[in-house]
Design an enzyme around this catalytic site. Structure first.
Site, mmCIF file in Angstrom:
data_model
loop_
_atom_site.group_PDB
_atom_site.id
_atom_site.type_symbol
_atom_site.label_atom_id
_atom_site.label_comp_id
_atom_site.label_asym_id
_atom_site.label_seq_id
_atom_site.Cartn_x
_atom_site.Cartn_y
_atom_site.Cartn_z
ATOM 1 N N GLU A 1 -5.877 -4.830 10.602
ATOM 2 C CA GLU A 1 -4.924 -3.866 10.812
ATOM 3 C C GLU A 1 -5.227 -2.995 12.182
ATOM 4 O O GLU A 1 -6.031 -1.970 11.911
ATOM 5 C CB GLU A 1 -4.941 -2.813 9.628
ATOM 6 N N SER B 1 2.660 -1.775 10.746
ATOM 7 C CA SER B 1 4.103 -1.504 10.927
ATOM 8 C C SER B 1 4.905 -2.876 10.718
ATOM 9 O O SER B 1 5.560 -3.319 11.413
ATOM 10 C CB SER B 1 4.464 -1.191 12.440
ATOM 11 N N GLY C 1 2.452 -1.125 4.253
ATOM 12 C CA GLY C 1 2.692 0.528 4.137
ATOM 13 C C GLY C 1 4.103 1.079 3.852
ATOM 14 O O GLY C 1 4.846 0.787 2.896
ATOM 15 N N GLY C 2 4.634 1.843 4.855
ATOM 16 C CA GLY C 2 5.812 2.258 4.645
ATOM 17 C C GLY C 2 6.989 1.361 4.072
ATOM 18 O O GLY C 2 7.916 1.824 3.431
ATOM 19 N N GLU D 1 -7.348 4.919 7.221
ATOM 20 C CA GLU D 1 -7.141 6.267 6.893
ATOM 21 C C GLU D 1 -8.300 6.790 6.109
ATOM 22 O O GLU D 1 -8.641 7.914 6.180
ATOM 23 C CB GLU D 1 -5.874 6.369 6.365
ATOM 24 N N ASN E 1 0.909 -0.948 0.009
ATOM 25 C CA ASN E 1 -0.035 -0.059 0.058
ATOM 26 C C ASN E 1 0.882 1.263 0.112
ATOM 27 O O ASN E 1 1.479 1.586 1.088
ATOM 28 C CB ASN E 1 -0.883 -0.057 1.309
ATOM 29 N N TRP E 2 1.005 1.611 -1.128
ATOM 30 C CA TRP E 2 2.046 3.061 -1.306
ATOM 31 C C TRP E 2 1.403 4.338 -0.663
ATOM 32 O O TRP E 2 2.194 5.173 -0.520
ATOM 33 C CB TRP E 2 2.255 3.345 -2.558
ATOM 34 N N LYS E 3 0.167 3.998 -0.321
ATOM 35 C CA LYS E 3 -0.555 5.496 0.172
ATOM 36 C C LYS E 3 -0.574 6.593 -0.798
ATOM 37 O O LYS E 3 -0.321 6.415 -2.024
ATOM 38 C CB LYS E 3 -0.023 5.537 1.642
ATOM 39 N N HIS F 1 -9.979 0.957 4.494
ATOM 40 C CA HIS F 1 -8.657 1.199 5.238
ATOM 41 C C HIS F 1 -8.887 2.252 6.252
ATOM 42 O O HIS F 1 -9.677 3.155 6.025
ATOM 43 C CB HIS F 1 -7.631 1.708 4.203
ATOM 44 N N GLY G 1 1.811 2.729 10.768
ATOM 45 C CA GLY G 1 2.814 3.789 10.721
ATOM 46 C C GLY G 1 3.330 4.102 12.030
ATOM 47 O O GLY G 1 3.870 5.427 12.036
HETATM 48 P P1 PGA Z 1 2.379 0.860 7.728
HETATM 49 O O1 PGA Z 1 0.965 0.666 6.864
HETATM 50 O O2 PGA Z 1 2.896 -0.495 7.350
HETATM 51 O O3 PGA Z 1 3.276 1.740 7.245
HETATM 52 O O4 PGA Z 1 2.066 0.610 9.221
HETATM 53 C C1 PGA Z 1 0.007 -0.414 6.934
HETATM 54 C C2 PGA Z 1 -1.262 0.079 5.986
HETATM 55 O O5 PGA Z 1 -1.559 1.004 6.423
HETATM 56 O O6 PGA Z 1 -1.603 -0.568 5.303
#
Ligand code: PGA
Length: 235
Positions: free
Chosen positions: A159, A197, A218-219, A91, A8-10, A89, A165
């Protein structure tokens, strides 16, 4: 079913060139891996760059077309070659006020139009501390999956919001409990992914110890070497 690793590149990276370089580096490192399914979910604008990958959107709307300024239709995702879409998600729930009801409509429409869904659920720190974790998960699952009876194209991502994050990933025992709780509610043969994370030093434990069927990253998916090694850790 293969394990599924989703990037997930966001809202990253900021240029087409950087997205191209990131994709090239991931492809080079992951090409030889055959036993893991890898899906890249970039911002919509980079989807055409990723023809060599299985791709997904990070969101879509619940209508196919029309006057919905700023929205992206599942049909458009399909036409750009995406196979998957992330829905629900945290977010999106937080910054765009997505409700379980809207998420349910999105999941239904995406499935109807032939997309596979990565449906995200997870509790906030406040809900966890207040002893409401299971109630929240149950609600999100029941409402998000309401009136759906074919689960073959559904993947569920657990999640915990407090783990996203933050570098504060969920410990394996707690993640395993959550997975079992989800399985008890859904009772279907869906893949269940862990996200929050995920890094190279914890990725294998969710799969090998907790029994998850994949990861939502994500990150760490923006760091090609680490991401490639995360993919390999799921073999
Ligand atoms: P993260 O994000 O790996 O940066 O914690 C995961 C996600 O939001 O899908």
């Amino acid at each position: 079913m293969k394990n599924l690793i989703v990037a997930n590149w966001k809202m990253n990276p900021q240029t087409y060139k950087e997205a191209e370089d990131l994709a090239k580096d991931i492809l080079k490192g992951a090409e030889a891996v055959k036993d893991v399914e890898v899906v890249i979910c970039p911002p919509f604008v980079y989807l055409p760059l990723l023809k060599d990958f299985t791709t997904g959107g990070q969101n879509c709307f619940y209508e196919e077309s029309g006057a919905y300024t700023g929205e992206i239709s599942p049909v458009m995702l399909k036409n750009l070659g995406a196979e998957y879409v992330i829905i629900g998600h945290s977010e999106r729930r937080k910054y765009f006020n997505e409700t379980n009801e809207a998420i349910n409509k999105k999941i239904k429409k995406a499935l109807e139009l032939g997309l596979k869904v990565i449906f995200c659920v997870g509790e906030t720190a406040e809900e966890r501390d207040g002893g409401k974790k299971n109630e929240v998960l149950e609600n999100q699952l029941k409402e998000g999956l309401k009136e759906i009876d074919n689960f073959s194209d559904i993947n569920i991502a657990y999640e915990p919001v407090w783990a996203i994050g933050t570098g504060n990933n969920c410990n394996v025992a707690e993640a395993k409990d959550a997975m079992e709780f989800i399985k008890n509610i859904v009772k279907e043969n869906t893949r269940i992914l862990y996200g929050g994370s995920v890094k190279l030093d914890n990725s294998a434990s969710y799969i090998k110890e907790a029994g998850y069927n994949g990861l939502l990253v994500g990150g760490a998916s923006l760091k090609p070497d680490e991401f490639v090694n995360i993919i390999k850790s799921a073999e």
